[in-house]
Structures are given as C-alpha cells and as structure tokens.
Design a protein around this motif. Sequence first.
Motif, short mmCIF file in Angstrom:
data_model
loop_
_atom_site.label_atom_id
_atom_site.label_comp_id
_atom_site.label_asym_id
_atom_site.label_seq_id
_atom_site.Cartn_x
_atom_site.Cartn_y
_atom_site.Cartn_z
N GLY A 68 0.83 -1.19 0.00
CA GLY A 68 0.00 0.00 0.00
C GLY A 68 0.86 1.24 0.00
O GLY A 68 2.10 1.17 0.12
N ALA A 69 0.22 2.42 -0.12
CA ALA A 69 0.97 3.68 -0.26
C ALA A 69 0.86 4.54 0.99
O ALA A 69 -0.20 4.63 1.61
CB ALA A 69 0.45 4.46 -1.46
N LEU A 70 1.97 5.18 1.32
CA LEU A 70 2.03 6.16 2.40
C LEU A 70 2.22 7.55 1.81
O LEU A 70 2.81 7.72 0.73
CB LEU A 70 3.21 5.86 3.33
N ASN A 71 1.74 8.56 2.55
CA ASN A 71 2.10 9.94 2.26
C ASN A 71 3.54 10.18 2.73
O ASN A 71 4.10 9.38 3.49
CB ASN A 71 1.16 10.90 2.99
N PRO A 72 4.15 11.30 2.32
CA PRO A 72 5.51 11.58 2.80
C PRO A 72 5.62 11.65 4.32
O PRO A 72 6.70 11.43 4.87
CB PRO A 72 5.82 12.94 2.15
N ASN A 73 4.50 11.95 5.02
CA ASN A 73 4.54 12.01 6.49
C ASN A 73 4.31 10.64 7.14
O ASN A 73 4.14 10.54 8.34
CB ASN A 73 3.53 13.02 7.02
N GLN A 74 4.28 9.57 6.29
CA GLN A 74 4.17 8.18 6.74
C GLN A 74 2.77 7.77 7.17
O GLN A 74 2.59 6.66 7.67
CB GLN A 74 5.15 7.89 7.88
N HIS A 75 1.76 8.62 6.96
CA HIS A 75 0.39 8.19 7.14
C HIS A 75 -0.10 7.56 5.83
O HIS A 75 0.42 7.86 4.75
CB HIS A 75 -0.51 9.37 7.52
N VAL A 76 -1.09 6.67 5.92
CA VAL A 76 -1.59 5.98 4.72
C VAL A 76 -2.22 6.99 3.77
O VAL A 76 -3.03 7.83 4.18
CB VAL A 76 -2.61 4.90 5.11
N ALA A 77 -1.84 6.92 2.50
CA ALA A 77 -2.41 7.82 1.49
C ALA A 77 -3.91 7.57 1.34
O ALA A 77 -4.36 6.42 1.38
CB ALA A 77 -1.71 7.61 0.15
#
Length: 513
Positions: free
Chosen positions: A398-407
């Motif tokens: 899955g994908a994360l945002n740059p702040n490490q929260h899930v996109a």
Amino acid sequence: MRLVFADHEPHLKPNPRRDHMSGVPELSYSTLDRHGGRVLAPGQVVRTAGQSAPVGTIYRYDRLLVDESVIHDSDTREKLESAIQNTGMWLESQSASSIVAGQGSFRVPVLSSHGDQAAVDAWALLQRLRTVNDEANLPSEILDKVRLEHLMICSKGTPGAGNGEPPPGGGHSYSLGRIPVDMVNPMPDRKSLGRRLRVAILDTGVPTKHPAFDVSDRTEHEDTFVVVDHAFQVKIGEHSDSPAIPLDDPWEGPVHEPTLIGEVASHYGHGTFMTGLLRQISPDVQVYSLRVVHNDGLAYEHEVIGALHHVADQVEAARRGDEEAYNVDVVVLAMGYVDESPDDQPGGWIGDAINRLSALGVPVVAAAGNQSSDRPFYPAAFAAHPQPENAAPVISVGALNPNQHVAMFSNEGPWVSCYATGAGLVSTYPCEAKGSRMPDRRAKSAFLDRHRESHDPDDFSSGFAVWSGTSFAAPLAAAFLVNAIAESGMTEVDDAIQASARAHEALKRLKSR
C-alpha cells in the motif's frame, strides 16, 4: 523513507457489509470500448439460479479464458462448441494466444453472435451454460475450465488523489500530481559488478533514451541499467486480439489521449517512473522491462499471465545453464483487478503463474491498488493466500504519504503486507512527453532569447515528474527488498530453495529494522 510492515500476517477476512462495487476502478466508456471491456454490476446482470450474486469487476465481454486441455481434446472442444452454439453464439476462433511456447495454460477464443439471436457477452454466456448444464451436456469439469478474462488496471493515482487532475465537484486532496519537475540531486553511481540482481517490471515500458539510464536488448548482453526483450514483444503483437494498438515493441511514444484535445495519455510514462525509482534506490540492479500495459493503464489478464510464465521460463532455463536465458530475482507488478467471486477468491490462471514464480524462489511485489477499498486486489492479495513450504513470498504494498500516514487513495486491509511512500514521489519521466496544456501566462523575455512563462503543466522535457500511486510504492518496496538481498552477498543461487531462503531472510532483516 522506509518500509512499514503490517503488524499481522496477511490474511483474507470476509466483509459482508462491503459495497458490491467497492474496488472497481472507474473507467470512461471510450476506454472500455477501446479494449472490449464491460463492467459487471451485480444488479444489472443475469446469474445462475441458486448461485450467489457476483460482486463487481471489469472483464472483456467477447473473450473467454479456456484451458488448453479443452481446446486440444477434440471431444471436449466439440462439447463446449455445441453448448455455446445452442445459446446463439459461437467460438469464432480457436487459434492459440500462447505468448510463450509451451506455456500450456489457456487459449482466448473469440465470441461472436449468430445473426441477431444473442448479444455477445461472456458473463451471460457462462451463466447460460451453467443453467443448462447436466452431465450429458456440459460436465462441470469442463465449465470449471472456462472463465472470464479480466481487464487489469495500473495503480497510479486516481483523479483527486495525486494525479494532477481535480475530482468531480472541485477540490483536491493532493497538491502534487503528474507534473514536470527538475531533479537537483544527480543519480547515484552504479558499481561495476559481475552478476547483478535483476528486477523484472511488467508495465508500460521505458523510452529508448533517457538521461537517467541506458537501455539495451536482452540479446545484446550489455550491462545497461534497463534490458528490454524485443522477441517477447513481437510474440505479444503476433497474438494480439484487441482493437487497441498491440504491444509489439518495448516502447511507444509519445502518446496522447484519443481525443481532439491532445493531452498526454493517462498512464504514459508509468513504467518509466517505476524504473526511475529503482535507479535512485537500487542503482546496482538491472531492470528487465516487459511491456504488458497500454498507455491508458489497462492490461489483459492473459498477456500478464504470459509475461509471468515467460519470466519463470527464463529463470528455469538460466538455472539449467542456458547462457541465453535471463535470470530474474524479483518481479514487480503494478496492475490488478477485483474478482467477481463473492468470497474474493479468484479462480483464474494468474494465481498459477504467481505460484510458479514463488515456487522458483522469485518474490513477487505487487501494488495494492488505488480505490480506497479494503476489497482484495489481485495479484497483490495473493500475499494472503497460504504459501507452500520453501516458496518465496508474495508481497502486497500500500501507499504512504511523505509524512508516513496511509495515502487517502491507497487500498488497505488485512491482505496488505506492507506500506511504502507512494504520494508526491519524484522520478524519471519520458522527455518527449508534451501535451496541449499551456502555461497560464507567457511573455517574451526582455533580456534572453526565450520566453517568460508560468509553469507548463505537461511539458516533461526535463525528464522528471512528480506522481502518486501504489504503483510507485511497489517498486520502492522491491528496492528495499533487493538491497537487503544484496547485503547478504548471495547474488548467485543454485536452486529454488536457496533463492526462497534468501528472499525470506532479506524480508526478516527489513522487518527488524
């Protein structure tokens, strides 16, 4: 930037409250028509009496996947043909669509209407065949070998989710989409090595020239960062059965949407972007690029299966000592589909192809999809299926945002293995891509022989872009994995057991960090 693992082993968990159309990508009518596609919506289709209602998927309405054992046995084939003719349709062709000699998995017959007696629809045909089925007519063991062919979608960012396109109704949940940027940091140097670890990327291909990497054909035996396979692409073209442009060359470009507007095609450069991420994180690997995805992001299930078997054939041949074969250590997939089975258990042959690679000790890293759904997205969700002993892992990402929260766009669920950054990434993009969008303002420079202008949103002559999607989280995860494999020093393995143990040990080291 790091890999975040789920705190449990991937598993499938039924969700009886799930919307039946959850996870089905939204495609335009023109895109569906281009590939002979149709959306299976449970409330709008016929189904066999006594059978559970299907859940949504996208399939090719005039194609079926048929096991070769049915086609090769004259009695069995005649039974199937007779049953189909009774519905007002026939199999227009039984010509092989095997992309690789000896693949031995299935054929793709073409359905055709007999006069005006029936509308051509693969799903409706399968339901009618099951309705009239009895042991004297069409045994269930034959029906089990006839299935839908799914259209698979690449997992780049969806509108409003980092693709640079506002969603309907305005607003924008991601400020960065597929837009041109420039790369300040130079690409890392590549070390001179003997046997490089090799990563196969099955996607839209890479341009023949890009300032970030060099490209050669497999037959040339060059130590370039990217290796393509013209012979494989020719086979794809020879067996093309679609009105869309065949994938008979490792690269096609530049490509625009088939409208009068002239925008850059939605997935043009998708594979290039994936390849550039590996170039940044794992410069010492070699990428084996196979083109199986069209520039509108769609792939045909049988062609993806063929490519997976082709990779497996190469691995087996290399381990037998064939110097012309191309050994592969990791496979990366960014496309997938949701299955019509209400229990989310696919019955197609793509699972066999994934299992074959896994049994050879080749880990498969697959994108989890961008539909903001927990519905299993295949082949990534095969990570939740039991693996035989001594098999390499299947890893869903899955994908994360740059702040490490899930996109927000990323799929997630108990079947997802791990997460990596997939939003706002910078990577390589075809330099020749230039669309019809213009800068908001433009004027002649007073001092230089050029213009002053605001940012041109689709002039990618810099060769780099920002983009988002689980498609791009997957190659990052693969890069972490292949780097961990390289740390072990085991670039050469003799058999499947060694290769599998190497992959699991690398995964264990990543989880402990």
